[in-house]
Design a protein around this motif. Structure first.
Motif, mmCIF file in Angstrom:
data_model
loop_
_atom_site.group_PDB
_atom_site.id
_atom_site.type_symbol
_atom_site.label_atom_id
_atom_site.label_comp_id
_atom_site.label_asym_id
_atom_site.label_seq_id
_atom_site.Cartn_x
_atom_site.Cartn_y
_atom_site.Cartn_z
ATOM 1 N N ARG A 84 37.831 106.802 8.737
ATOM 2 C CA ARG A 84 38.212 107.297 10.326
ATOM 3 C C ARG A 84 38.478 106.139 10.783
ATOM 4 N N ALA A 85 37.412 105.615 11.304
ATOM 5 C CA ALA A 85 37.259 104.471 12.083
ATOM 6 C C ALA A 85 38.601 103.139 11.659
ATOM 7 N N MET A 86 39.183 102.967 10.122
ATOM 8 C CA MET A 86 39.793 102.016 9.258
ATOM 9 C C MET A 86 41.413 102.844 9.629
ATOM 10 N N GLU A 87 41.370 104.352 9.974
ATOM 11 C CA GLU A 87 42.764 105.052 10.094
ATOM 12 C C GLU A 87 42.906 104.382 11.604
ATOM 13 N N ASN A 88 42.181 104.143 12.592
ATOM 14 C CA ASN A 88 42.097 104.604 14.305
ATOM 15 C C ASN A 88 42.708 102.893 14.115
ATOM 16 N N VAL A 89 41.973 102.077 13.269
ATOM 17 C CA VAL A 89 42.118 100.047 13.961
ATOM 18 C C VAL A 89 43.837 100.284 13.338
ATOM 19 N N GLY A 90 43.887 100.923 11.905
ATOM 20 C CA GLY A 90 45.336 100.272 11.703
ATOM 21 C C GLY A 90 46.556 100.817 12.954
ATOM 22 N N ALA A 91 46.341 102.417 13.413
ATOM 23 C CA ALA A 91 47.334 102.754 14.558
ATOM 24 C C ALA A 91 47.272 101.555 15.290
ATOM 25 N N GLU A 92 46.275 101.455 15.829
ATOM 26 C CA GLU A 92 46.200 100.469 17.299
ATOM 27 C C GLU A 92 47.008 98.972 16.604
ATOM 28 N N LYS A 93 46.390 98.326 15.821
ATOM 29 C CA LYS A 93 47.253 97.045 15.026
ATOM 30 C C LYS A 93 48.469 97.472 15.328
ATOM 31 N N HIS A 94 48.905 98.721 14.877
ATOM 32 C CA HIS A 94 50.817 98.718 14.733
ATOM 33 C C HIS A 94 50.616 98.404 16.479
ATOM 34 N N CYS A 95 49.775 99.158 17.537
ATOM 35 C CA CYS A 95 50.418 99.011 18.722
ATOM 36 C C CYS A 95 50.141 97.691 19.177
ATOM 37 N N VAL A 96 48.973 97.377 18.904
ATOM 38 C CA VAL A 96 48.727 95.509 19.469
ATOM 39 C C VAL A 96 49.907 94.554 18.911
ATOM 40 N N MET A 97 50.779 94.991 17.637
ATOM 41 C CA MET A 97 51.860 93.775 17.386
ATOM 42 C C MET A 97 52.731 94.233 18.427
ATOM 43 N N ARG A 98 53.352 95.545 18.710
ATOM 44 C CA ARG A 98 54.251 95.948 19.420
ATOM 45 C C ARG A 98 54.540 95.421 20.307
ATOM 46 N N LEU A 99 53.371 95.760 21.228
ATOM 47 C CA LEU A 99 53.143 95.054 22.284
ATOM 48 C C LEU A 99 52.829 94.036 22.704
ATOM 49 N N GLN A 100 52.141 93.130 21.818
ATOM 50 C CA GLN A 100 52.491 91.381 22.285
ATOM 51 C C GLN A 100 54.011 91.047 22.263
ATOM 52 N N TRP A 101 53.857 90.106 23.362
ATOM 53 C CA TRP A 101 55.025 89.391 23.427
ATOM 54 C C TRP A 101 55.629 87.553 24.060
ATOM 55 N N TRP A 102 54.292 87.359 24.145
ATOM 56 C CA TRP A 102 53.850 85.774 23.948
ATOM 57 C C TRP A 102 55.096 84.906 23.486
ATOM 58 N N SER A 103 54.395 85.172 22.721
ATOM 59 C CA SER A 103 55.560 83.541 21.238
ATOM 60 C C SER A 103 56.576 83.520 21.994
ATOM 61 N N ASP A 104 57.236 85.736 22.365
ATOM 62 C CA ASP A 104 58.255 85.221 21.853
ATOM 63 C C ASP A 104 58.299 85.076 23.596
ATOM 64 N N VAL A 105 58.247 85.350 24.060
ATOM 65 C CA VAL A 105 58.638 84.471 26.056
ATOM 66 C C VAL A 105 58.350 82.973 26.140
ATOM 67 N N ALA A 106 57.096 82.444 25.909
ATOM 68 C CA ALA A 106 56.913 81.551 25.860
ATOM 69 C C ALA A 106 57.712 79.709 25.504
#
Length: 730
Positions: A610-632
């Protein structure tokens, strides 16, 4: 004018505080959410913290869903159905320039003689904002306020006041805003007022020179005042679907595209027994019966193109929503084979973003002023949020950050050295020391009200009572707090206690080693899992050890969200947290999940499926939320994501005394403040309730107050137009 009500309001927010999130990772900003709704008017929109320019933004067309794939597949859904756990990747990044005031020019012998022998001509006047001197106006002169721009005010001199001019008089001269009393941040619409606001000249400038500066003086220019580039980040903003669902919600005027909506018009056709209303589209820019192509139905949204030499008609460029009903069947089409013309005044204009679901770095950047609408609070629901009856859930959240990629420690050193040379009017802070005695009367032999248990900085304003004793010592009337938190009012000595906001009292840089994930703990994933299961607490990272020391926390306290809640409610600890300048990798810099958060995946593997499923979902969200490398690269931010993070409330509180608009660094509010404890209205630290404030009606009549609520023992809820930060904590 204490910022404490703001800190206490922020303590109610969930998801973590500055500089630690509820997930145990570094958190570079502060949160506003539904838990803070009784303190901040979060539904009125997010305002820009300071004057600046928008350098990057992204807006979601529709919120993505954080629901884990396995769970989502078990719930019936469709493409158009609302996300079960919506979260916003929308953000706006604004760049600001913070600059200390200039030091006064050194006085030569001639100038010193002149000060003694000549009368004071008052404040200098200019023909334009920041222009050269064209005259002087004496202190106590009365002026009418005509315009405000770049820290200057355009005025009309009111009789019997007069000015002294170098050459020809100027009908409507400009003068520095700091030289006047009672100047609003913006002027009310004069169409709805009886006349312009007036003010009195208070600040004096050097007297009128009798000769041009000497060659030696011109060859020795004053050193430039220290400056710092700051960024404010507004994360998790509302999506396009939210604005479409609430068409009456104000839209940010900075949105670069202009679109038009067809409102209610008298044009109606009856086609196939159905009445169709909207705006007539014609084959030529003229209203004639023989050039009707169809009716652009009510509610349609379109883009138009202007016609050279014709400001009344425009051509239809593209229909975004709705369509054109044509004869004879009333068929609705979304494009025309020929050019269609519509009457411009029958269209409602509104702004729109350049795009959805992609990062924009506008060139040139988009100017924005303090208090302008950035957007509205969006959703931020985590992947493990519990659902009720498999129905969509909601968690409105705003994440606000302030950071700088420049050398902040050097800026502080330069500022503190520079501040020693500032004019007397900038020395508006009183620094009380540990063991200083606060007396009941302004004299040495008066009884002691309280002895200071720690150092404390207090603002000294024009309204602060000052008295001299029979020894010539000046005393300041102060309000402090005893060790038990009870308020105490008394008198403190003024001598050798003054400083300026540009000395940055109570601010400290935190720069220590931290792991890639930014967790508070050091060590292996297995050791951390053992701690979660009741084992020994792992050691803290050097970074968070320094945070603990700087905030004055006990070594045996666990550093977590609950601890920070308590710290924000403590006046001393909250001020220390507000003064932290944390050098750390931004949470929005995620080059890859494995390189930054690989240890989190290791922890999940130890905890189970269950923890791995939650982290997998959070991983997907985090990678969509990140913007630094595109903007810097486009903005000039460091590629490694390491910057100095500042507490937004601490920064705003530090500069609340200074009238810094003329230097491009006004610091304002993000949300209007509406409640503090049992009182409604802008909370303030004083000795008088709002209902007894003698100038309340004057503020209301001038448009600075907007009464929202009366009766039932509530104070009036008031908001000021574009107030500085101190106006939301009074």
């Amino acid at each position: 004018m204490s910022p404490q009500p703001v800190y206490e309001g922020l303590a109610l927010a969930q998801g973590g505080h500055f500089p630690l999130g509820s997930n145990g990772h570094f958190h570079g900003g502060i949160h506003f959410d539904r838990a803070t709704a009784n303190v901040f008017a979060i539904d009125e929109g997010v305002q820009c913290l300071a004057d600046g320019e928008i350098v990057a933004y992204r807006l979601d067309k529709k919120y993505p869903d954080a629901t884990p794939a396995a769970e989502a597949s078990a719930v019936e859904s469709s493409k158009d159905k609302a996300a079960l756990r919506p979260y916003s990747t929308g953000f706006v990044l604004v760049r600001h320039r913070l600059q200390a005031p200039a030091v006064p020019p050194p006085a030569s012998k001639d100038e010193t003689t002149q000060v003694i022998s000549e009368q004071d001509f008052g404040t200098r006047l200019a023909a334009r904002a920041n222009g050269p001197t064209v005259g002087w106006i004496p202190a106590h002169a009365r002026v009418a306020l005509l315009d405000i721009r770049d820290g200057w005010v355009k005025v009309r001199i009111l009789p019997p006041s007069t000015a002294t001019w170098t050459n020809e008089p100027v009908d409507a001269p400009w003068l520095p805003i700091f030289s006047l009393d009672n100047v609003p941040v913006s002027l009310p619409n004069r169409w709805f007022s009886e006349g312009p606001l007036t003010a009195t000249v208070l600040q004096r400038s050097p007297p009128k020179p009798t000769a041009p500066p000497s060659a030696s003086a011109s060859q020795s220019p004053r050193p430039a005042a220290p400056s710092l580039i700051l960024y404010s980040l507004y994360m998790h903003l509302a999506d396009g679907a939210s604005y479409a669902a609430t068409p009456n919600r104000p839209k940010p005027t900075w949105w670069p595209k202009k679109q038009y909506r067809v409102g209610q018009t008298p044009n109606k056709w009856t086609l196939q027994g159905k009445r169709i209303g909207g705006l007539m589209v014609r084959s030529a820019p003229a209203s004639k019966p023989d050039n009707e192509l169809g009716i652009l139905v009510h509610g349609s949204v379109l883009e138009v193109e202007p016609i050279a030499g014709n400001d009344k008609w425009v051509t239809v460029k593209r229909i975004i929503e709705g369509g054109i009903a044509t004869k004879p069947a009333g068929t609705q089409i979304t494009s025309l084979d020929t050019t269609g013309f519509v009457f411009l005044k029958e269209l409602d204009k509104f702004p729109a973003p350049a795009s959805f679901d992609s990062i924009e770095t506008p060139s040139p950047p988009i100017p924005i002023s303090m208090g302008d609408l950035i957007g509205h609070m969006g959703e931020q629901v985590s992947s493990n949020e519990a659902l009720i009856g498999k129905q969509p859930t909601t968690r409105p959240t705003l994440h606000l950050e302030v950071f700088s990629s420049e050398d902040v420690p050097q800026f502080l050193r330069d500022c503190r050295k520079h501040a020693d040379k500032l004019a007397e009017r900038h020395w508006t802070l009183l620094q009380l020391r540990k063991d200083d005695q606060i007396k009941g009367e302004p004299k040495d032999d008066a009884p002691v009200v309280v002895t200071m248990g720690s150092k404390w900085t207090i603002a000294v304003t024009r309204e602060t009572p000052l008295k001299n004793d029979d020894k010539g010592q000046r005393w300041v009337n102060v309000k402090v707090h005893a060790a038990d938190g009870s308020p105490a009012v008394g008198w403190a000595k003024d001598k050798d206690r003054r400083c300026t906001p540009w000395h940055w009292p109570d601010f400290e840089v935190v720069d220590a080693a931290s792991n890639d994930a930014g967790t508070w703990w050091e060590g292996t994933a297995a050791a951390f899992v053992d701690y979660l299961r009741g084992g020994p607490r792992p050691p803290e990272s050097p970074f968070f050890k320094q945070v603990r020391r700087s905030a004055g926390m006990d070594d045996d306290e666990e550093l977590d969200e609950k601890t920070l809640d308590a710290a924000l409610r403590d006046r001393t600890a909250s001020r220390r947290l507000g003064g932290l300048m944390a050098y750390h990798t931004s949470e929005w810099f995620v080059p890859s999940w494995a390189s930054k958060y690989g240890v989190i995946s290791e922890v999940a593997m130890e905890l189970g499926k269950r923890a791995m499923e939650n982290v997998g979902a959070e991983k997907h969200c985090v990678m969509r939320l990140q913007w630094w490398s595109d903007v810097a690269p486009a903005v000039g931010l460091p590629a490694n994501g390491k910057v100095y993070h500042l507490h937004p409330a601490g920064l705003a509180a530090a500069l609340r005394i200074e009238d810094v608009c003329q230097r491009g660094c006004c610091i304002g509010k993000v949300f209007y403040r509406v409640k503090y404890h049992a009182q409604y209205g802008p909370a303030y630290a004083g000795h008088m309730s709002l209902e007894n404030y003698p100038h309340w009606d004057n503020l209301t009549e001038s448009g600075q107050n907007n009464t929202k609520r009366k009766g039932n023992n509530y104070r009036n809820v008031a908001k000021r137009r574009k107030p500085r930060f101190n106006s939301i904590v009074r």
